[in-house]
Structures are given as structure tokens and as C-alpha cells.
Design a protein around this motif. Structure first.
Motif, mmCIF file in Angstrom:
data_model
loop_
_atom_site.group_PDB
_atom_site.id
_atom_site.type_symbol
_atom_site.label_atom_id
_atom_site.label_comp_id
_atom_site.label_asym_id
_atom_site.label_seq_id
_atom_site.Cartn_x
_atom_site.Cartn_y
_atom_site.Cartn_z
ATOM 1 N N VAL A 119 0.608 -1.283 -0.420
ATOM 2 C CA VAL A 119 0.028 -0.043 0.034
ATOM 3 C C VAL A 119 1.201 1.219 0.256
ATOM 4 N N PRO A 120 1.249 1.920 -1.306
ATOM 5 C CA PRO A 120 2.215 2.603 -1.057
ATOM 6 C C PRO A 120 1.457 3.504 -1.084
ATOM 7 N N ALA A 134 4.680 -10.209 -8.074
ATOM 8 C CA ALA A 134 4.979 -8.657 -7.595
ATOM 9 C C ALA A 134 3.630 -9.266 -7.177
ATOM 10 N N PRO A 135 2.726 -8.618 -5.506
ATOM 11 C CA PRO A 135 1.822 -9.132 -4.400
ATOM 12 C C PRO A 135 0.748 -7.635 -4.962
ATOM 13 N N PRO A 136 -0.574 -8.228 -5.161
ATOM 14 C CA PRO A 136 -1.714 -7.091 -4.794
ATOM 15 C C PRO A 136 -1.132 -5.758 -4.452
ATOM 16 N N LEU A 145 2.681 3.686 -11.188
ATOM 17 C CA LEU A 145 3.151 2.605 -10.596
ATOM 18 C C LEU A 145 2.231 1.338 -10.498
ATOM 19 N N TYR A 146 0.569 2.297 -10.823
ATOM 20 C CA TYR A 146 -0.680 1.214 -11.071
ATOM 21 C C TYR A 146 0.094 0.521 -12.259
ATOM 22 N N ALA A 175 -4.846 -1.989 -8.366
ATOM 23 C CA ALA A 175 -6.307 -0.798 -7.546
ATOM 24 C C ALA A 175 -5.457 0.229 -7.091
ATOM 25 N N LEU A 176 -6.332 1.504 -7.717
ATOM 26 C CA LEU A 176 -5.944 3.270 -8.004
ATOM 27 C C LEU A 176 -7.139 4.097 -6.956
#
Length: 292
Positions: free
Chosen positions: A202-203, A220-222, A242-243, A254-255
Motif C-alpha cells: 500500500v504505497p 508482484a503482490p496485490p 506505478l499502478y 487498484a488506484l
């Protein structure tokens, strides 16, 4: 007197139900060649940022916030506050986030990763340097960021190794970071392997100038990216890149992009929809993390 006793009882009940917080947990680290810290950490209120901060961190550590017994969801989040790598916004992007998460069943670990060496007021130093010599500021950040990412990887490995102690599912351990902590989050996402690999990312308004966006790694994780279009540091564009990197690789992404919110909103109320970003994280987690 009866009313006073009743209020005292309510206060004790609230304290009993509050998430527990532990003392500092030291993390292992390798010395960083060419970088020298003098003095210890500085903890103070910064009127410039209008929040409590920590600066001059030379030894990584964590504080853990655990949910009330019987309310845990077996998931954990390592939380990396932001601050341009010259400081940590330890309350609004750290402890307040961790308390909210613990109240909603997560075990949260607030990470103090290594920062650029500074004097008494690291916040003033970065604000001055960013105006007078931004190239020098980025050079100092570039020297220390690899160590900060290494601290994030050690944090992940520690939480996974102690999952049984905290009643966690070792496959539900994620990493959340803000601004410079978002750059650390990206580093953990790109570099994590084995026990240090996050199960979700979660960035939050990640500093993609410090840690550039690259194609998503194979495992790559969710990921949920959160930012505001009016971020004055121009981080909305990097957040969308990034998204897109995850999306183009066919990974779960998700964004959540708000039209207004600025930079560094963390848990500070502004009377805007961005005030509820952490609730949107929880909605996302219920679909992708908190599932059997």
C-alpha cells in the motif's frame, strides 16, 4: 459520587479495549559505508510540518500495535511513515495509522527506518536544502535510501518469523508507506524475496522520484496505490505509473486517486474525501487480503 464511579469505570473499560503497544523492537542491520550519524534520535513537535516527528534515525526499530484479544484478523501491516528521508511523521503517518489498523483487527508495526544524518532539526534542514540545493538533498537521500529499504526488508522478515507469536497468518503480511516511506514500500515490493517478500503493498503518495517505477516483478503482490491529483510534489503521475506497471504485468492492482488532498495528509482531517483513505484500504483488504 455514583456518576464519578461510572465515568471511571467507562474510562477503565476504554483503556482495556484499546490496542496494546509494545516497547521498541530493534532490527538487525549492516553498517552503511560512507554515512556517519552523530548523537541519537531526535523526537519533537515540528511547527513546520505541524506534527510530531523523529529525525536522525541511525538504528532501525519497530513498535507493534496489537488488536484487542479475540478481535485480530491474522493479518499484519508494517507501516513506514514519510518525511523526505530526513524525518519521520511518526504520528499522523505512523502511530495513528497503526492504532486505526489495530482497532480493525490488524497487527501493525510502525517502522523507524534509517534516515539522512541531521542535526537538531532535520525538518528545517530538508526544507532549507530543498529550496537552496535540491540536487544535494537528493544526493543525500540516494546514499541512505538503500539502507532504508534494507530496514523494510528486515521488518518484513521479522514479522514473518514471529507470526506465531502474534497470532498471524504468515501469508497475510503487508507493507504500507507514505511519501519517502512509500519509496521504501516500493523497494520492499521490488526487492523482497522469501521471508522478506510482502503479501500486499500500500504505497500512499509514494516518492517515485526517489525510487523510480520499474516493470512489476514476476511475483508482484496485490497493490493499492493512494494519492491526490493535486499533490504539490507532483506524485500523482508517479502513482499512476506505478499502478500501470502492475496492470500491464497482469498483476492485482487498484488506484485510489483523490482530486484534492495535497501531500502528507496521512491521518490529518481536512474535511475532504481523502480523509477516508484508510477506510478504502479496509474495503480493498476485505476483498484481497481478509479472505479465507
Amino acid at each position: 459520587m455514583k456518576r464519578m464511579n461510572f465515568l471511571a469505570g467507562c474510562a477503565l473499560l476504554i483503556l482495556w479495549q484499546a490496542p496494546a503497544q509494545t516497547d521498541s523492537i530493534p532490527l538487525p542491520f549492516d553498517p552503511l559505508a560512507g554515512v556517519v550519524w552523530s548523537g541519537g534520535e531526535h523526537h519533537y513537535y515540528s511547527p513546520i510540518w505541524d506534527t510530531q516527528v523523529v529525525t536522525n534515525v541511525s538504528r532501525p526499530s519497530m513498535e507493534v500495535f496489537t488488536p484487542v484479544a479475540g478481535t485480530g484478523n491474522q493479518a499484519a501491516v508494517v507501516v513506514a511513515p514519510g518525511g523526505g528521508l530526513f524525518g519521520l511523521s511518526i504520528e499522523s503517518e505512523g502511530k495513528q495509522v497503526a492504532r486505526w489498523l489495530a482497532q480493525h483487527g490488524f497487527t501493525a508495526f510502525v517502522l523507524k527506518y534509517r534516515l539522512v544524518p541531521t542535526g537538531v532539526d532535520g525538518v528545517k534542514e530538508i526544507m532549507d536544502l530543498s529550496q537552496k540545493d535540491p540536487g544535494e538533498m537528493m544526493a543525500r537521500v540516494g546514499k541512505v535510501l538503500p539502507a532504508s529499504v534494507a530496514d523494510g526488508l528486515q521488518a518484513m522478515a521479522y514479522v514473518r518469523a514471529h507470526a506465531g507469536t502474534y497470532g498471524l497468518d504468515p501469508d497475510k503480511i503487508g507493507f504500507m508507506g507514505f511519501s519517502a516511506g512509500g519509496a521504501v514500500t516500493m523497494g520492499v515490493g521490488y526487492q523482497g524475496q522469501g521471508d522478506s517478500a510482502p503479501d500486499f503493498l500500500v504505497p500512499v503518495y509514494p516518492w517515485t522520484d526517489a525510487y523510480p517505477v520499474a516493470p512489476a516483478p514476476e511475483g508482484a503482490p496485490p497493490m493499492l496505490v493512494i494519492c491526490a491529483s493535486d499533490d504539490p510534489l507532483g506524485l500523482a503521475a508517479g502513482s499512476t505509473r506505478l499502478y500501470s506497471a502492475w496492470l500491464e504485468a497482469g498483476k492485482t492492482a487498484a488506484l485510489q486517486m483523490y482530486s484534492k488532498g495535497g501531500h502528507g495528509f496521512g491521518m490529518k482531517p481536512q474535511g475532504l474525501p481523502s480523509d477516508h483513505w484508510i477506510e478504502r484500504f479496509y474495503d480493498w483488504a476485505k476483498v484481497h487480503i481478509l479472505v479465507p
